[in-house]
Motif scaffolding. Structure first.
Motif, PDB file in Angstrom:
ATOM      1  N   ASP A 176       0.829  -1.210   0.000  1.00  0.00           N
ATOM      2  CA  ASP A 176       0.000   0.000   0.000  1.00  0.00           C
ATOM      3  C   ASP A 176       0.863   1.261   0.000  1.00  0.00           C
ATOM      4  O   ASP A 176       0.504   2.267  -0.628  1.00  0.00           O
ATOM      5  N   ILE A 184      -4.856   5.764  -3.753  1.00  0.00           N
ATOM      6  CA  ILE A 184      -5.289   5.068  -2.549  1.00  0.00           C
ATOM      7  C   ILE A 184      -6.811   5.107  -2.522  1.00  0.00           C
ATOM      8  O   ILE A 184      -7.428   6.122  -2.863  1.00  0.00           O
ATOM      9  N   GLN A 243      -8.678   0.552   1.029  1.00  0.00           N
ATOM     10  CA  GLN A 243      -7.384   0.452   1.710  1.00  0.00           C
ATOM     11  C   GLN A 243      -7.435   1.123   3.079  1.00  0.00           C
ATOM     12  O   GLN A 243      -6.849   0.631   4.039  1.00  0.00           O
ATOM     13  N   VAL A 244      -8.140   2.243   3.177  1.00  0.00           N
ATOM     14  CA  VAL A 244      -8.303   2.919   4.465  1.00  0.00           C
ATOM     15  C   VAL A 244      -9.120   2.039   5.407  1.00  0.00           C
ATOM     16  O   VAL A 244      -8.749   1.835   6.575  1.00  0.00           O
ATOM     17  N   GLN A 279      -8.167  10.263   0.247  1.00  0.00           N
ATOM     18  CA  GLN A 279      -7.904   8.961   0.850  1.00  0.00           C
ATOM     19  C   GLN A 279      -6.418   8.785   1.175  1.00  0.00           C
ATOM     20  O   GLN A 279      -6.072   8.046   2.093  1.00  0.00           O
ATOM     21  N   TYR A 287      -5.408   7.615   4.738  1.00  0.00           N
ATOM     22  CA  TYR A 287      -4.605   6.403   4.898  1.00  0.00           C
ATOM     23  C   TYR A 287      -3.455   6.647   5.874  1.00  0.00           C
ATOM     24  O   TYR A 287      -3.213   5.845   6.777  1.00  0.00           O
TER      25      TYR A 287
END
Length: 191
Positions: free
Chosen positions: A69, A93, A97-98, A156, A160
């Motif tokens: 990531d 992102i 993914q978060v 994001q 993240y």
């Protein structure tokens, strides 16, 4: 897929580097500083994994996904959002993914006792390196937040980094709990 046949290009010898958009910027540009700090975080995660591999395979696997990531995040930050057609879809992102970080935080946090004091960076080698990763990822977050005020940045990406530092904190507590417990701050202890 990236193919690197030659490592040095000499194009940065003038103190600039190319972004994913083709634009060249000074190597000390805030955007370059930001994704360079993301890369630094990734290197620290590699060190963390040395300590997690044998004792905490679940954490090691999670950190492996995070390393991937972080490369995505670097690519995201290296390609400013623009209306210009780049000839390819920039890597960004995503909310997924978060959310994956949030899920991992929640899974580890279930096993932890509530905090009644601030935690000092220390304890096991694994926990200490996780704290190092936390502080460097926080620096990356501050750098991205500064860019976010001046240029378009994927929201994001900032989220993240915020969740990532939280994950490193919870993971450090998780690592210490499995052996010795938190190293707590005692206010005014040495007065």
């Amino acid at each position: 897929m990236v193919t690197l046949n030659k490592i040095y290009t000499k194009t940065g010898d003038d103190g600039t580097t190319a972004l994913g958009s083709g634009e060249r910027r000074q190597k000390h540009d805030p955007r370059i500083e930001a994704y360079g700090t993301v890369d630094e975080t990734n290197s620290i995660v590699g060190i963390v994994r040395l300590h997690a591999a044998n004792d905490m395979p679940m954490l090691d696997e999670l950190l492996g996904r995070i390393q991937n990531d972080l490369f995505d995040l670097g690519a995201d930050l290296a390609t400013p959002e623009t209306d210009k057609d780049l000839g390819y879809e920039p890597l960004r992102i995503t909310e997924t993914q978060v959310s994956a970080l949030e899920d991992a935080i929640d899974q580890m946090n279930v096993e932890l006792t509530p905090l009644k004091s601030f935690v000092l960076p220390g304890g096991t080698a694994l926990a200490t390196h996780l704290h190092h990763a936390r502080t460097v990822s926080r620096r990356a977050e501050r750098l991205v937040a500064a860019i976010y005020q001046k240029e378009k940045v994927n929201k994001q990406a900032l989220q993240y980094l915020n969740r990532l530092s939280d994950l490193f904190f919870v993971a450090s507590r998780y690592a210490n709990q499995k052996s010795q417990g938190d190293v707590l701050w005692v206010p005014g202890e040495n007065r």
